[in-house]
Design a protein around this motif. Sequence first.
Motif, PDB file in Angstrom:
ATOM      1  N   ALA A 205       1.143  -1.514   0.054  1.00  0.00           N
ATOM      2  CA  ALA A 205       0.002   0.203  -0.186  1.00  0.00           C
ATOM      3  C   ALA A 205       0.627   1.121   0.196  1.00  0.00           C
ATOM      4  O   ALA A 205       1.217   1.644   1.073  1.00  0.00           O
ATOM      5  CB  ALA A 205      -1.067  -0.588   1.598  1.00  0.00           C
ATOM      6  N   SER A 206       0.951   2.259  -1.052  1.00  0.00           N
ATOM      7  CA  SER A 206       1.489   3.243  -1.291  1.00  0.00           C
ATOM      8  C   SER A 206       1.187   4.630  -2.114  1.00  0.00           C
ATOM      9  O   SER A 206       0.906   3.684  -3.645  1.00  0.00           O
ATOM     10  CB  SER A 206       3.167   2.674  -1.596  1.00  0.00           C
ATOM     11  OG  SER A 206       3.901   4.210  -1.504  1.00  0.00           O
ATOM     12  N   LYS A 207       0.342   5.303  -1.823  1.00  0.00           N
ATOM     13  CA  LYS A 207      -0.010   6.076  -2.667  1.00  0.00           C
ATOM     14  C   LYS A 207       1.016   6.634  -3.750  1.00  0.00           C
ATOM     15  O   LYS A 207       0.966   6.189  -5.002  1.00  0.00           O
ATOM     16  CB  LYS A 207      -0.360   7.727  -1.854  1.00  0.00           C
ATOM     17  CG  LYS A 207      -0.929   8.901  -2.782  1.00  0.00           C
ATOM     18  CD  LYS A 207      -1.294   9.484  -2.044  1.00  0.00           C
ATOM     19  CE  LYS A 207      -1.505  11.029  -3.153  1.00  0.00           C
ATOM     20  NZ  LYS A 207      -2.680  11.908  -2.153  1.00  0.00           N
ATOM     21  N   THR A 208       2.243   7.237  -3.107  1.00  0.00           N
ATOM     22  CA  THR A 208       3.192   7.287  -4.120  1.00  0.00           C
ATOM     23  C   THR A 208       3.866   5.955  -4.974  1.00  0.00           C
ATOM     24  O   THR A 208       4.424   5.883  -6.002  1.00  0.00           O
ATOM     25  CB  THR A 208       4.714   8.235  -4.005  1.00  0.00           C
ATOM     26  OG1 THR A 208       4.644   7.142  -2.693  1.00  0.00           O
ATOM     27  CG2 THR A 208       3.748   9.437  -2.827  1.00  0.00           C
ATOM     28  N   PHE A 209       3.804   5.212  -4.527  1.00  0.00           N
ATOM     29  CA  PHE A 209       5.213   3.457  -4.543  1.00  0.00           C
ATOM     30  C   PHE A 209       6.597   3.829  -4.451  1.00  0.00           C
ATOM     31  O   PHE A 209       7.154   3.497  -5.035  1.00  0.00           O
ATOM     32  CB  PHE A 209       4.031   2.817  -5.668  1.00  0.00           C
ATOM     33  CG  PHE A 209       3.976   1.531  -5.441  1.00  0.00           C
ATOM     34  CD1 PHE A 209       3.486   1.287  -4.925  1.00  0.00           C
ATOM     35  CD2 PHE A 209       5.109   0.824  -5.575  1.00  0.00           C
ATOM     36  CE1 PHE A 209       3.244  -0.440  -4.605  1.00  0.00           C
ATOM     37  CE2 PHE A 209       5.391  -0.478  -5.632  1.00  0.00           C
ATOM     38  CZ  PHE A 209       3.680  -1.208  -5.286  1.00  0.00           C
ATOM     39  N   THR A 210       6.551   5.312  -4.126  1.00  0.00           N
ATOM     40  CA  THR A 210       8.469   5.532  -3.474  1.00  0.00           C
ATOM     41  C   THR A 210       8.657   5.952  -2.251  1.00  0.00           C
ATOM     42  O   THR A 210      10.272   5.858  -2.069  1.00  0.00           O
ATOM     43  CB  THR A 210       8.502   6.408  -4.422  1.00  0.00           C
ATOM     44  OG1 THR A 210       7.052   7.724  -4.007  1.00  0.00           O
ATOM     45  CG2 THR A 210       8.252   6.651  -6.178  1.00  0.00           C
ATOM     46  N   THR A 211       7.784   5.469  -1.841  1.00  0.00           N
ATOM     47  CA  THR A 211       8.312   5.838   0.227  1.00  0.00           C
ATOM     48  C   THR A 211       9.188   4.527   0.227  1.00  0.00           C
ATOM     49  O   THR A 211       9.054   3.068   0.165  1.00  0.00           O
ATOM     50  CB  THR A 211       6.804   5.775   0.336  1.00  0.00           C
ATOM     51  OG1 THR A 211       5.973   6.473   0.548  1.00  0.00           O
ATOM     52  CG2 THR A 211       7.329   5.802   2.292  1.00  0.00           C
ATOM     53  N   ILE A 212      10.578   4.688   1.050  1.00  0.00           N
ATOM     54  CA  ILE A 212      11.875   4.300   0.603  1.00  0.00           C
ATOM     55  C   ILE A 212      11.253   2.611   1.911  1.00  0.00           C
ATOM     56  O   ILE A 212      11.485   1.954   1.851  1.00  0.00           O
ATOM     57  CB  ILE A 212      13.016   4.827   1.533  1.00  0.00           C
ATOM     58  CG1 ILE A 212      14.260   4.361   0.985  1.00  0.00           C
ATOM     59  CG2 ILE A 212      13.094   5.380   2.780  1.00  0.00           C
ATOM     60  CD1 ILE A 212      14.680   4.272  -0.326  1.00  0.00           C
TER      61      ILE A 212
END
Length: 561
Positions: free
Chosen positions: A218-225
């Motif tokens: 689950a990640s809105k940006t799909f970049t959260t480390i």
Amino acid sequence: MSDSPTGSPADSPSDSPSLTRRPQWAALEDHRAQWHPHLRELFATDPGRAERYVVRVGDLRIDYSKHLITDETLALLQELAAATDVFGLRDAMADGERINITEDRAVLHTALRAPANAVIEVDGENVVPKVHAVLDQMTSFANRVRSGEWTGHTGRRIRNVVNIGIGGSDLGPAMAYEALRAYTARDLTFRFVSNVDGADLHEAVRDLDPAETLFIVASKTFTTIETITNATSARSWLLHGPGGLGEDKAVAKHFVALSTNAEKVTEFGIDPDNMFQFWDWVGGRYSFDSAIGLSLMIAIGPDHFLEMLDGFRIVDEHFRNEPAEDNAPLILGLLGVWYGNFFDAQSHAVLPYSHYLSKFTAYLQQLDMESNGKSVDRDGKAVEWQTGPVVWGTPGTNGQHAYYQLIHQGTKVIPADLIGFARPVGELSDELKAQHDLLMANLFAQGQALAFGKTADEVRAEGVAEHQVAHRTFQGNHPTTTILAKELTPSVLGQLIALYEHKVFVQGAIWNIDSFDQWGVELGKVLAKRVEPALTEGADVPGLDPSTAALVATYRELKEV
Ligand code: F6P
């Protein structure tokens, strides 16, 4: 207060006078300067306040009679809300205007629970059909997992669901899963992994069988480390950990994604068919009733999930339609402004008398503190007034035996919300059900003790030795709101969350800040990326301050010993 905004509140409001220069602010300052009555006196002279200062929304009965207010206070606060055009900004939000000015985005979490026939447009496009299409996709997937029709790579049914996300992509589903545990499929195991500390993932999967485990990234940006790191490690565990499935193609049956970023999801190796979408007009901390709620929907089933959305909608409609004097989020928001700006209260305690709400306050911390922890106004000018409070608290009665001492007899003003239910939920035995009265007796007792305290004369009358009287006196006069409902159902949970969402909105509108960005979390992320090579590869990091450089050196030394 305008119901139809004139001008566009989403645009820069730089023509408006600064908050503290408004006559309504000055009137509240005068009122505060003359404020003297104790809650004991307020109730003695006006017992009717117990009924008058109650607002109902949906299944919630919200008692705000134990606040340091009179009719005059409320009228002055309402005048401030009118002057700052809170309802104008509310309407702009609901109509899809780009009120998140620093990110140039609409703020439409209310569209996530709008009925299918509603029309809510962003840039001329009605977003409601997209919302319902994703809800249908989630429903079908949740039903397949729950029934065992969706199987893993080896054909075994899924028994474990692990949500990997952080912040708004974790706190909502994790909180709601706890809150609605009584409604969950008990034959499935749910875990929530958020921390980049490897221990979190380790503990979540150590007793699970990869062949029966579904990861929801689950990640809105799909970049959260943190999330991408944990998801990468989870994929390694699935393929190469104990009992690992070996083949890369197993990922398709064991990984799904919840995101706005299809490109990054595909890059990570998750089949876009297994992606559940949401949109940039859903803020992370307002997202758990979007696709981000998939793990919850699998846990409680689509019908209960939809009931929860109905609960949100009840409060959305109340906030949109009720007049100011009966508008629960507006009243609660104004009370917070009264204490934060005129009594210098620095924090706000949320104290649910429900074990199932054990993560509720942690969820509200992000909602409130990430939204209103701002020090410049919507024009970028430094604010000259206090903004969002520190939100904290844990369920009663545990807190009573830990930190309530400070609320009762400390030196700080701490407004508190007491939340409780008339009935316990779940398959409790009769004996355990009977404990509920004791739980709620504690809630009522705390509200009473905080408001009315115990005078020195009352203490003396109990025969207490004079040298102890001061220690045993309770000043009282501590404000609380009591929120009561019959039972913690999915709908009631939705109502509670929407109540706080809109309360936070009201305060941000009055403080003239952008409640929907979160630039304050960026710097730490950037610096962590810069420092990491120094820890892993021993690389020199130019520009480290002397204190941090010494800490990094010590860490490296200790790591090697
Ligand atoms: O770092 C803060 C934040 O951006 C939150 O606002 C958000 O909920 C969280 O990180 C997770 O972001 P994402 O869902 O994009 O992984």
